[in-house]
Scaffold this active site. Structure first.
Site, PDB file in Angstrom:
ATOM      1  N   GLU A  84       0.950  -1.300   0.023  1.00  0.00           N
ATOM      2  CA  GLU A  84      -0.005  -0.045   0.033  1.00  0.00           C
ATOM      3  C   GLU A  84       0.792   1.330  -0.048  1.00  0.00           C
ATOM      4  OE1 GLU A  84      -2.665  -0.560  -1.073  1.00  0.00           O
ATOM      5  OE2 GLU A  84      -4.255  -1.149   0.142  1.00  0.00           O
ATOM      6  N   THR A  87      -5.322   7.197  -5.477  1.00  0.00           N
ATOM      7  CA  THR A  87      -5.529   7.109  -3.777  1.00  0.00           C
ATOM      8  C   THR A  87      -4.702   8.239  -3.237  1.00  0.00           C
ATOM      9  OG1 THR A  87      -6.018   5.018  -3.605  1.00  0.00           O
ATOM     10  CG2 THR A  87      -5.223   5.690  -1.650  1.00  0.00           C
TER      11      THR A  87
END
Ligand code: HSE
Length: 308
Positions: free
Chosen positions: A128, A180
């Site tokens: 991530e 994101t």
């Protein structure tokens, strides 16, 4: 065991009010990942996805977690990874997390399951970080563990599985991409105390509603007064989709992860399918290309398809 094939499911992070701390695992869609054990300390990435994802393991969301895992092992071993990606990157459905989680779960099986799920989440968060610049576990934890997970803390990791009643999930993916990293960049760094009070009331309400199978409490708690008011501008038609879906009986919903997909929770399949029709109607009227699907909660997380 030398090779393994695994299914890595899509996930919905945030669950409306739980920014970075709540996530849910979906039955569909899922990526398929194949890992082969190597007798030297290296990670090789292949992908058959057509998405031009980086092949350099340091920059790949499956590669970075495996490199971290190998650092903690005092053996000359490595992994060759093949990713068949079905979860579109940048859709808000945990595509990067599926690669990261699938890789570490598969690798752990090849190593005789020496790491705990919580340790696997710790490795997967490195993926991530590669994807969005920040470690967060609200996609990787439900992807690894299945169901709904609460991430009480990431430093140190403290993950709590939350039992949930039967839920149907309808998703619409307007065919635009939201990164994101960009969707985090626009967030305000400070919140008003009155908003914080509302938000933590909703988070506690949602968790209690899930644990008690209280659909009315779940529905009342699906409200976000901090993140959604900022991010909704990134998603065309957000307000009208949300209102129309709730009008036909959805319990509630909002932005899936950092978007652009939107999701709605329903108590039964008929409502979930009606919600899908409404989503299609709204976006067709707006002339915006979109994809929709209805699925259920996946309680198993990443699952092994084959190993030899
Ligand atoms: N919690 C993260 C965010 C999830 O909303 O930025 C990203 O998929």
């Amino acid at each position: 065991m030398q090779t393994i094939k695994i299914k890595a499911p899509a996930t919905i992070a945030n669950l409306v009010c739980g920014f970075d701390i709540l996530g849910l695992c979906l039955e569909e869609p899922h990526d398929i990942m194949e890992l082969r054990l190597l007798q030297e300390k290296k990670v090789i990435i292949h992908s058959s996805d057509g998405y031009q994802l980086p092949k350099d393991p340091q920059l790949n969301t499956a590669g970075a977690p495996l490199i971290e895992m190998l650092k903690s092992i005092n053996e000359e071993i490595g992994f060759e990874v093949t990713i068949h990606k079905n979860i579109k990157p940048g859709s808000g459905l945990g595509s990067s997390a599926a690669s990261a989680a699938g890789a570490v779960v598969a690798a752990n099986h090849l190593l005789g399951n020496r790491f705990t799920n919580q340790e696997l989440v710790g490795f997967a968060m490195f993926g991530e970080k590669v994807a969005s610049g920040v470690k967060h576990a609200d996609n990787v934890a439900p992807c690894i563990m299945g169901g709904v997970t609460l991430i009480r803390s990431i430093f140190p990791l403290d993950i709590i599985p939350i039992a949930a009643p039967r839920l149907f999930i309808t998703v619409v993916h307007p065919q635009i991409e939201v990164k994101t990293a960009d969707a985090r960049q626009i967030l305000r760094k400070e919140v008003l105390l009155k908003d914080a009070i509302k938000q933590w009331g909703n988070i506690a309400g949602l968790v209690a509603g899930l644990l008690q199978s209280d659909y009315s409490l779940i529905s009342r708690s699906l409200e976000d007064v901090i993140i959604e008011p900022v991010r909704r501008v990134l998603i065309p038609g957000f307000d009208v989709v949300k209102k129309s879906c709730i009008d036909v009986g959805a319990l509630g919903g909002g932005i899936s992860g950092s978007g652009p997909s939107l999701f709605m929770l329903s108590k039964d399949i008929n409502t979930a399918e009606e919600v899908e029709i409404i989503m299609k109607e709204v976006y067709t009227k707006m002339g915006l290309e979109h994809k929709t699907f209805v699925t259920t909660l996946n309680t198993g997380g990443c699952t092994i398809l084959e190993s030899k």
